[in-house]
Design an enzyme around this catalytic site. Structure first.
Site, PDB file in Angstrom:
ATOM      1  N   HIS A   1      -7.065   4.340   2.346  1.00  0.00           N
ATOM      2  CA  HIS A   1      -6.479   4.127   1.018  1.00  0.00           C
ATOM      3  C   HIS A   1      -6.624   5.338   0.099  1.00  0.00           C
ATOM      4  CE1 HIS A   1      -5.581  -0.150   1.674  1.00  0.00           C
ATOM      5  NE2 HIS A   1      -6.625  -0.082   2.486  1.00  0.00           N
TER       6      HIS A   1
ATOM      7  N   GLU B   1     -15.904   3.304   4.261  1.00  0.00           N
ATOM      8  CA  GLU B   1     -14.574   3.633   3.759  1.00  0.00           C
ATOM      9  C   GLU B   1     -14.759   4.532   2.547  1.00  0.00           C
ATOM     10  OE1 GLU B   1     -12.102   0.145   3.131  1.00  0.00           O
ATOM     11  OE2 GLU B   1     -13.217  -0.930   4.676  1.00  0.00           O
TER      12      GLU B   1
ATOM     13  N   ASN C   1       0.834  -1.210   0.000  1.00  0.00           N
ATOM     14  CA  ASN C   1       0.000   0.000   0.000  1.00  0.00           C
ATOM     15  C   ASN C   1       0.867   1.259   0.000  1.00  0.00           C
ATOM     16  OD1 ASN C   1      -2.420  -1.528   0.184  1.00  0.00           O
ATOM     17  ND2 ASN C   1      -2.079  -1.774   2.379  1.00  0.00           N
TER      18      ASN C   1
ATOM     19  N   LYS D   1       0.315   3.749   4.732  1.00  0.00           N
ATOM     20  CA  LYS D   1       0.048   3.431   3.327  1.00  0.00           C
ATOM     21  C   LYS D   1       0.707   4.505   2.456  1.00  0.00           C
ATOM     22  CE  LYS D   1      -3.979   0.682   4.474  1.00  0.00           C
ATOM     23  NZ  LYS D   1      -3.771   0.669   5.945  1.00  0.00           N
TER      24      LYS D   1
ATOM     25  N   HIS E   1     -14.067  -2.547   6.891  1.00  0.00           N
ATOM     26  CA  HIS E   1     -12.839  -3.237   7.301  1.00  0.00           C
ATOM     27  C   HIS E   1     -13.013  -4.023   8.596  1.00  0.00           C
ATOM     28  CE1 HIS E   1      -8.556  -3.597   8.545  1.00  0.00           C
ATOM     29  NE2 HIS E   1      -8.369  -3.672   7.243  1.00  0.00           N
TER      30      HIS E   1
ATOM     31  N   ASP F   1     -13.418   6.120   6.820  1.00  0.00           N
ATOM     32  CA  ASP F   1     -12.056   5.578   6.835  1.00  0.00           C
ATOM     33  C   ASP F   1     -11.387   5.951   5.519  1.00  0.00           C
ATOM     34  OD1 ASP F   1      -9.733   4.064   6.826  1.00  0.00           O
ATOM     35  OD2 ASP F   1     -10.665   2.338   7.799  1.00  0.00           O
TER      36      ASP F   1
END
Length: 369
Positions: free
Chosen positions: A199, A167, A34, A229, A121, A196
């Site tokens: 990413h 997310e 990541n 990440k 998650h 979240d």
């Protein structure tokens, strides 16, 4: 009979289902990490950490934040992160898993409802187990499903607070949540929206501030931004209104009773925030790589490209064959993803280039019908 027989039998069952997890070394072209912006080994971060050591920043905190572990680097990072992301306050955790667990086990009350995306998650699920609120899943990326779940709960006579958990960018599918619609729903229901951004941080938004950048600073919005990440470091930042941050400091057991993150790690994250702000060319280069990959791999709209295989054993066999050919591609199986959707998770980072993307795409085609 051995005291270990139950564990051996459980492991045998996992193996028969082709779901054994093993630790394997890093090798080959990076299609698994990541480290989206290639910052984990960036010379600028190495220099920043060396400078931090030179000015006396400690490696270990030596205790929890509420004891002697509260280092000036922690406070400096939290102040800078809140200003950067546009929130009133921030709190630094050792991992994103710990942060999500703390949020959902601490902030919602027992009379409240948490409506979470069905693909949320595992760390959120851990917090739900530890918390007291009622939790229900809503169909993935479907705001109407969230609204329907809230309506059913209200119709049953409940009057607590609602928490919506999503997310912004899903780690296994690479797709993006309809944040504007979910924020509007949260406003209508006087609900909290917890996003979240693990990413998306560093990759999307102005200066890499994520997909939720326009929502930070709202009274009813909590965002989580992991630092391990795209930021290339470690830990996680919860960004929220000051009363919620103070509540976590006072009530979150995972924060209160844990040794504080490394002050040196906090110093590195401070440097990372500076890099994603001052080096937009990293995001631009990654965006070009994502566009290029879309010509030969299943496009998702992000740097995460799932290649669905379906069957667990076949997925892991293909992943092993790709690894043997020099491509670090990992197979993802249930329960991490839904049954029947085992996949190769292709992660695009600045640690590889367009030629490597073309090569791995050609290799994958060798194993697909």
């Amino acid at each position: 009979m051995s005291i270990l027989d139950a564990h051996r039998e459980a492991l045998d069952l996992i193996a028969r289902r082709s779901r054994t997890r093993r630790l394997i070394p890093r090798a080959g072209a990076d299609f698994a990490s990541n480290d989206y912006l290639g910052l984990a080994q960036a010379p600028e971060l190495r220099a920043a950490m060396a400078a931090a050591l030179d000015r006396g920043v400690a490696i270990g905190a030596g205790g929890s934040r509420l004891l002697r572990g509260n280092d000036p680097e922690h406070a400096a990072l939290e102040i800078e992160a809140a200003a950067f992301f546009g929130s009133e306050a921030a709190l630094y955790f050792s991992t994103g898993f710990a942060a999500n667990s703390a949020i959902f086990s601490t902030l919602p009350a027992g009379r409240d409802l948490i409506v979470h995306d069905e693909l949320i998650h595992a760390s959120v699920h851990e917090g739900l187990k530890l918390g007291r609120a009622t939790a229900v899943a809503a169909r993935h990326n479907d705001p109407q499903a969230f609204a329907d779940a809230i309506r059913r709960w209200r119709d049953a006579g409940h009057r607590g607070r609602v928490w919506i958990a999503v997310e912004s960018l899903y780690s296994m599918d690479g797709d993006i949540a309809p944040l504007d619609d979910l924020a509007a729903l949260a406003d209508r229901e006087q609900a909290f929206l917890v996003i979240d951004e693990a990413h998306a941080t560093g990759v999307f938004g102005p200066d890499g501030r994520g997909l939720a950048h326009a929502l930070d600073g709202r009274e009813n919005v909590v965002t989580l931004r992991t630092c391990g990440k795209a930021l290339g470091g470690e830990g996680a930042l919860v960004c929220a209104p000051r009363p919620l941050i103070d509540f976590l400091v006072n009530k979150a057991r995972g924060f209160i009773f844990s040794t504080a993150p490394s002050p040196l790690a906090a110093a590195a994250v401070r440097a990372s925030l500076g890099l994603i702000r001052t080096q937009p060319e990293r995001r631009e280069k990654l965006a070009r790589l994502i566009a290029h990959a879309g010509h030969s791999l299943p496009a998702s709209g992000s740097q995460i490209l799932p290649v669905i295989i379906g069957e667990d054993a076949r997925t892991m066999d293909i992943a092993a064959r790709l690894q043997a050919r020099g491509f670090d591609v990992r197979g993802i199986r249930p329960p991490t993803v839904p049954a029947g959707t085992a996949r190769l998770r292709i992660s695009l980072t600045l640690n590889i280039d367009a030629a490597a993307v073309d090569a791995v795409a050609a290799a994958i085609r060798d194993y697909l019908p």
